[in-house]
Design an enzyme around this catalytic site. Sequence first.
Site, PDB file in Angstrom:
ATOM      1  N   CYS A  59       0.812  -1.224   0.000  1.00 44.00           N
ATOM      2  CA  CYS A  59       0.000   0.000   0.000  1.00 44.00           C
ATOM      3  C   CYS A  59       0.844   1.272   0.000  1.00 44.00           C
ATOM      4  O   CYS A  59       0.357   2.338  -0.359  1.00 44.00           O
ATOM      5  CB  CYS A  59      -0.906   0.041   1.224  1.00 44.00           C
ATOM      6  SG  CYS A  59      -1.895  -1.426   1.469  1.00 44.00           S
TER       7      CYS A  59
HETATM    8  O1  KQY Z   1      -4.267   1.211   1.052  1.00 40.65           O
HETATM    9  C1  KQY Z   1      -4.422   1.181   2.234  1.00 40.65           C
HETATM   10  N1  KQY Z   1      -4.493   0.025   2.819  1.00 40.65           N
HETATM   11  C2  KQY Z   1      -4.509   2.422   3.007  1.00 40.65           C
HETATM   12  C3  KQY Z   1      -5.393   2.500   4.157  1.00 40.65           C
HETATM   13  C4  KQY Z   1      -5.369   3.904   4.695  1.00 40.65           C
HETATM   14  C5  KQY Z   1      -5.879   4.093   5.996  1.00 40.65           C
HETATM   15  C6  KQY Z   1      -5.795   5.494   6.518  1.00 40.65           C
HETATM   16  N2  KQY Z   1      -5.647   5.480   7.920  1.00 40.65           N
END
Ligand code: KQY
Length: 371
Positions: A357
């Site tokens: 991510c």
């Molecule tokens: O891509 C992702 N798993 C991001 C999650 C973001 C969360 C923000 N607190």
Amino acid sequence: MEKLKGMPSKDGFHMPGEFEPHQGCIMIWPKRPGSWAYGAKEARKAFAAIAGAIGRSEKVYMLAEAEEAEEAAAVLPENVQVVVMGSDDAWARDTGSTFVLNDQGEVRGIDWQFNAWGGLEDGLYMDWRKDNLVASRFCETMGYPLYDAQDFVLEGGSIHSDGEGTILVTEACLLSKGRNPHMTKEEIEEKLKGYLGAEKVIWLKRGIYNDETNEHVDNICAFIRPGEVVLAWTDDEKDPQYPLSLSCLEILEQERDAKGRKIKVHKLPIPKIPVRVTEEDLKGLDFEPGEDEREPGERLAASYVNFYFSNDGIILPQFGDENDKEAVKVLSQLCPERTVYPIDARSVILGGGNIHCITQQIPAGRKGDRI
Ligand code: KQY
């Protein structure tokens, strides 16, 4: 910058597999107080270690706020290029551009609309304007032509490509009310095919339990090469993850990819003991009004599938769990041509995602001509 208006597929472009050669990788230096505890102290150590491992075989661009850039450069390995750029958070997979490639080796970006994983419906923070500009600012700075997809809400973490015409997604995410509620499943599929140069979209139903992105595919299932995936798995039928992984397995076992191949599924265990938010974590977080808040004891969406393929390796999250070693073993056996780099990523999962991510690959190739 002036953006391209057409569809990449019509121009002969497609999204390569992540396991194909990269020119480099985009990351964003963490700072958001509601995501990264205690001034991002531990998260920054993890980001630096991840950038260092990726930097062994490809260029890393670390985007950082002007006031953070000097400090970032001081702690990052020398081969990481710090690029001054604002953002709301550090999820380069979702806010960086998705890149496509053509047969002449030209690379172009796609500028999806980013709305913090659900906008006013169920988004995770209220102001995502800087995040929505990351893709276009990066492509403009680096000279990559960019397709305008601002009429379509999508994050890079919600798609995986095998590079040969197959895209993996989850219904839980792509059909969620906060993305493109005015579009039918068929219309969404056509958009994906047009933008990503694909012929087949495989719709898994669900992702990882309690994943606040509405269950991005990159946390549950990933191509390791065309025709083969790893799937996050537990044998514990009482675990809430069990029915979610089982439904993915059933779909994958009866699907064919764009080339008509059956898909080989390799199970990758989830951590044996769920990773949870502690009281200590919470004391270090500071949420903005309207931002999604964490609860003590909350189960985090920890998964070893959220790894990054670098040119020579697999950058793999570790959680201090008994299954850490098993994940290293499974991936080392499946991809003997690569080095597995295990990295302590507890501080990253506390932010809501993991190594995949926070990274976005740029395929190897020439910066396509601007039109
Ligand atoms: O891509 C992702 N798993 C991001 C999650 C973001 C969360 C923000 N607190």
